[in-house]
Design an enzyme around this catalytic site. Structure first.
Site, PDB file in Angstrom:
ATOM      1  N   GLU A 197       8.214   3.766   8.163  1.00 18.06           N
ATOM      2  CA  GLU A 197       7.968   3.696   9.601  1.00 18.06           C
ATOM      3  C   GLU A 197       8.456   4.931  10.351  1.00 18.06           C
ATOM      4  OE1 GLU A 197       8.472  -0.781  10.847  1.00 18.06           O
ATOM      5  OE2 GLU A 197       9.664  -0.363   9.087  1.00 18.06           O
ATOM      6  N   PRO A 241       7.944  12.455  -4.244  1.00 19.12           N
ATOM      7  CA  PRO A 241       7.418  13.294  -3.164  1.00 19.12           C
ATOM      8  C   PRO A 241       5.941  13.045  -2.864  1.00 19.12           C
ATOM      9  CG  PRO A 241       8.811  14.589  -4.613  1.00 19.12           C
ATOM     10  CD  PRO A 241       8.654  13.250  -5.274  1.00 19.12           C
ATOM     11  N   GLY A 291       0.815  -1.212   0.000  1.00 17.98           N
ATOM     12  CA  GLY A 291       0.000   0.000   0.000  1.00 17.98           C
ATOM     13  C   GLY A 291       0.848   1.262   0.000  1.00 17.98           C
ATOM     14  N   GLN A 349       2.965   8.607   2.742  1.00 15.72           N
ATOM     15  CA  GLN A 349       3.506   7.745   3.792  1.00 15.72           C
ATOM     16  C   GLN A 349       3.695   8.515   5.092  1.00 15.72           C
ATOM     17  OE1 GLN A 349       3.207   4.527   3.104  1.00 15.72           O
ATOM     18  NE2 GLN A 349       5.316   4.093   3.571  1.00 15.72           N
ATOM     19  N   LYS A 408      16.600   6.612   2.164  1.00 14.66           N
ATOM     20  CA  LYS A 408      16.370   6.070   3.503  1.00 14.66           C
ATOM     21  C   LYS A 408      14.900   5.680   3.591  1.00 14.66           C
ATOM     22  CE  LYS A 408      19.816   9.071   5.743  1.00 14.66           C
ATOM     23  NZ  LYS A 408      20.005  10.163   6.744  1.00 14.66           N
TER      24      LYS A 408
HETATM   25 MO1  MOS Z   1       7.210  -3.530   9.418  1.00 11.95          MO
HETATM   26  S1  MOS Z   1       6.528  -3.486  11.349  1.00 11.95           S
HETATM   27  O1  MOS Z   1       8.876  -3.521   9.767  1.00 11.95           O
HETATM   28  O2  MOS Z   1       6.695  -5.079   8.936  1.00 11.95           O
END
Ligand code: MOS
Length: 739
Positions: free
Chosen positions: A704, A631, A472, A637, A700
């Protein structure tokens, strides 16, 4: 709201829309459970209603009487399965325990039977009619429950060393200012929109699995081991994954069960687990506790950091996140002590969830830094500036690049931070107490070996093949872009195939490695293609046609093997066998320098003076993460991450009945996540950064990054609004009302 199509600044790719956008919005994108198979049987899981004890018997008379029921699998008749190694042990399983292994119950919601029928409805009806008899024992639910067992992580898993440097406790004793407090984060569940589905289809001795997976090679290898067949006999397909966040990275128990059921019935079997079953069969974010001590001199220079962490775990598998190594690397801490502990309770095994270690650990660190700033009567941004560093003090290794303070400057400017009155409770708008807070976002820049195949045709069109996954995030799009950029063609000329174990192995879609790793492999393959054709970068169409003509070839095909300099294996061999080899961040077992992406987030909260209702009218985040491939997808994200971060601050919390060790809000009505009414203005600033050291793509990971630190920024803002420090997430009205 910032423009979702941000301006393209230095070291950024094109802001093209997602190449799969049309397929997604028109419903032609096929997810695993959409894949058609002929004459499937339907499976329905039965899960335990006790958390600890054993099954003493079943009465399946009523279940078998349901028209259309084909079979009932339990531990008494389940076909044989080999053990699987746990993820932490280098294997593929979320748990090493095979499904339906025996009568013992290790946690509430454990799979104890699978009903098979001609229709989903018949399977479900029969599941509800299956009578299970148990011998129940009192379970231990969580921290502080009788019967939990505490272990030092480093004792159970010697490779998980506690970071340390100098003598932090001695330094704390002589520090001018010391902050010492405990923090807590709750159980959370991934809850991807797409449910946990598996379809198994045998053709002779060859098995096709349709399952949303973050690692098709890992799934293939792990399942092959469980079934005792060659991995080449298994084909795993998932063109699209409807969200994962960590819950689809390691093999759960259901897959092997569906596979053996299909073999037994001699017909394809389709399972779509229900939302509530998803809460106990696919992992969760572990609950944590922290004690953090930070010392500083009067001028704000940090003297020491002492972080003790406790992670709640099930009894069956030693899953740990750690993560204090990232906190310890963040600032110039000349002395560090850390300890990690696992607390074993009667719970389903936890697994990684978006920023697994960082969300809890950085909440503790960034709350503590803010609290120390208050003690020092210092601006929290300035305190971070004073302690900014260009090396990880624990390892002594420099950062390959680090734009943390640039992010603070950009975000604080956009937010208007200098208008803040630092006095808690001083900024008020009628009945609403206004609070402004900030915190650092950070995520280790990690990479995995990856292999990609690129076929380039004389007409300029290219096909890229890599068994990576688009969960996604826009992976299809950025992979098409890097190929187009390297071959000097248009992104529309590139077709990308992913999510299929017949393709060359891509990385596990975990640890935010996909873009950097897959794009590096694709770039290498494209460069090899150009080399075969003796073409320079940026070659024109005429040059290309001439080169193909000269070699008398219709297509050139090359396989790029990307092996990160930091990797332990220094090889892609393990990848073909489905093993994970992620390196980077502060984890430098394979060599290299410290690699992290950074961001700074500023939040405004409004807390109602009487009801203590908490709103977040605006959040501003600035992020620097090397090359930004696109971008537009990056903005999406990062925005999504910040919204998730607001959720982790204020909403997300899997509540547990301590008597039964059972999740109580195992549905999307009561498991709260932010909705539109909770989110007002979200601004994302992309801070240009160049880092040619991290990987060939120069990127990078950002998958997350943005939900790290957000909860601390919100907590810090709530303190600024109310004078009340909430150290336990989520921050709810009741915690603000209690004196
Ligand atoms: Mo993601 S929590 O590193 O699958």
């Amino acid at each position: 709201m910032s423009n979702p199509v941000p301006e393209v600044l230095a070291n950024m790719g094109l802001s093209i829309p997602r190449v799969d956008a049309r397929a997604k919005v028109t419903g032609t994108a096929r997810f695993a459970s959409d894949m058609p198979v002929a004459n499937p049987a339907y499976a329905y899981l039965v899960t335990s209603t006790i958390a600890r004890g054993r099954i003493t018997g079943f009465d399946d008379t009523a279940a078998r009487a349901v028209p259309g029921v084909l079979d009932i699998l339990t531990h008494l008749n389940r076909p044989p399965l080999q053990p699987i190694k746990h993820f932490v042990a280098g294997g593929a399983g979320i748990t090493a325990t095979p499904p339906l292994a025996g009568p013992e119950i290790a946690h509430d919601g454990q799979i104890i039977a699978m009903l098979l029928a001609d229709t989903f409805e018949a399977a479900r009806e029969a599941a509800h009619r299956l009578i299970v008899r148990y011998q129940r024992q009192a379970p231990s639910a969580t921290f502080g429950s009788p019967g939990v067992v505490e272990q030092r992580t480093a004792t159970v898993l010697p490779e998980r060393k506690d970071p340390g440097l100098g003598n932090a406790d001695a330094a704390l004793r002589v520090s001018a200012v010391v902050h010492d407090a405990e923090y807590a984060t709750p159980t959370q569940h991934h809850n991807p929109m797409e449910l946990f589905a598996t379809t198994a289809h045998w053709m002779g001795d060859e098995l096709t699995i349709y399952e949303p997976s973050q690692f098709v090679y890992g799934l293939r290898a792990g399942l092959a081991g469980q079934l005792g067949i060659a991995p080449q006999k298994i084909h795993v397909v998932n063109d699209f994954v409807g969200g994962a966040f960590g819950s689809k990275g390691a093999i759960t128990q259901r897959t092997a069960l569906v596979a053996v059921a299909a073999r037994k019935l001699g017909r394809p079997v389709k399972l779509v687990a229900t939302r509530d079953q998803g809460f106990t069969i696919s992992g969760h974010r572990h609950e944590t506790r922290h004690r953090v001590r930070i010392g500083a001199a009067r001028d704000g220079k940090f003297t020491a950091y002492h972080h003790d962490q406790w992670e709640l775990n099930g009894r069956t598998d030693p899953y740990v996140n750690g993560g204090v190594e990232n906190a310890a690397a963040m600032y110039a801490f000349p002395n560090v002590i850390s300890t990690g502990r696992m607390v074993r309770a009667d719970r389903d095994p936890p697994i990684f969830m978006r920023s697994p270690a960082e969300v809890p650990v950085i909440f503790a660190l960034e709350s503590a830094v803010d609290e120390l700033a208050v003690k020092l009567t210092m601006d929290p941004v300035e305190l971070r500036r004073i302690n900014d560093t260009d090396k990880n003090w624990v390892s002594g290794k420099r950062y390959t690049s680090r734009s943390l303070m640039k992010c603070y400057d950009a975000a604080s400017e956009a937010f208007g931070w200098k208008r803040r009155n630092p006095q808690p409770g001083s900024m008020r708008d009628g009945d609403w107490l206004i609070g402004w807070g900030c915190a650092t976002a950070t995520y280790p820049t990690q990479v995995s070996p990856a292999v990609a195949r690129v076929r380039w045709l004389a007409d300029g069109s290219a096909r890229v093949e890599i068994a990576a996954h688009d969960v996604g995030t826009g992976a299809y799009t950025v992979i098409a872009q890097i190929a187009a950029e390297t071959l000097a063609i248009k992104p529309e000329q590139v077709s990308v195939a992913m999510g299929d174990s017949l393709l060359p192995p891509g990385p596990v879609s975990g640890g935010s490695v996909t873009t950097a790793s897959a794009c590096s492999a694709v770039k290498l393959a494209c460069q090899q293609v150009l080399m075969r054709l003796a073409l320079p970068a940026g070659a024109t169409a005429a040059q290309r046609e001439a080169a193909f003509e000269k070699l008398q070839l219709g297509a050139v095909e090359e396989t790029g093997n990307f092996v990160p300099a930091t990797s332990r294996s220094k090889s892609t061999a393990g990848l073909y066998k489905g093993s994970v080899d992620i390196s980077g961040g502060a984890n430098l077992a394979g060599g290299g320098n410290t690699m992290f992406a950074f961001g700074a987030e500023f939040v405004e909260v409004r807390v109602h003076a009487r009801t203590r209702e908490i709103r977040v009218p605006r959040i501003v985040g600035a992020f620097a993460a090397g090359r930004i491939m696109n971008p537009r997808t990056a903005h999406s994200q990062l925005m999504g991450g910040m919204i998730w971060g607001i959720g982790s601050a204020l909403h997300e919390h899997t509540e547990i009945d301590k008597r039964e060790a059972r999740y109580m809000n195992d549905n999307l009505a009561e498991y709260l996540i932010p909705v539109n009414a909770d989110i007002r203005q979200v601004d994302v600033i992309l801070v240009p950064e160049v880092d040619s050291e991290v990987n060939p793509a120069g990127a990078k990971g950002i998958g997350e990054l943005a939900n790290v630190g957000t909860a601390a920024a919100v907590a810090n803002a709530v303190f600024h609004a109310t004078g009340k420090r909430i150290r336990e997430l989520p921050i709810t009205i009741d915690k603000l009302i209690v004196a």
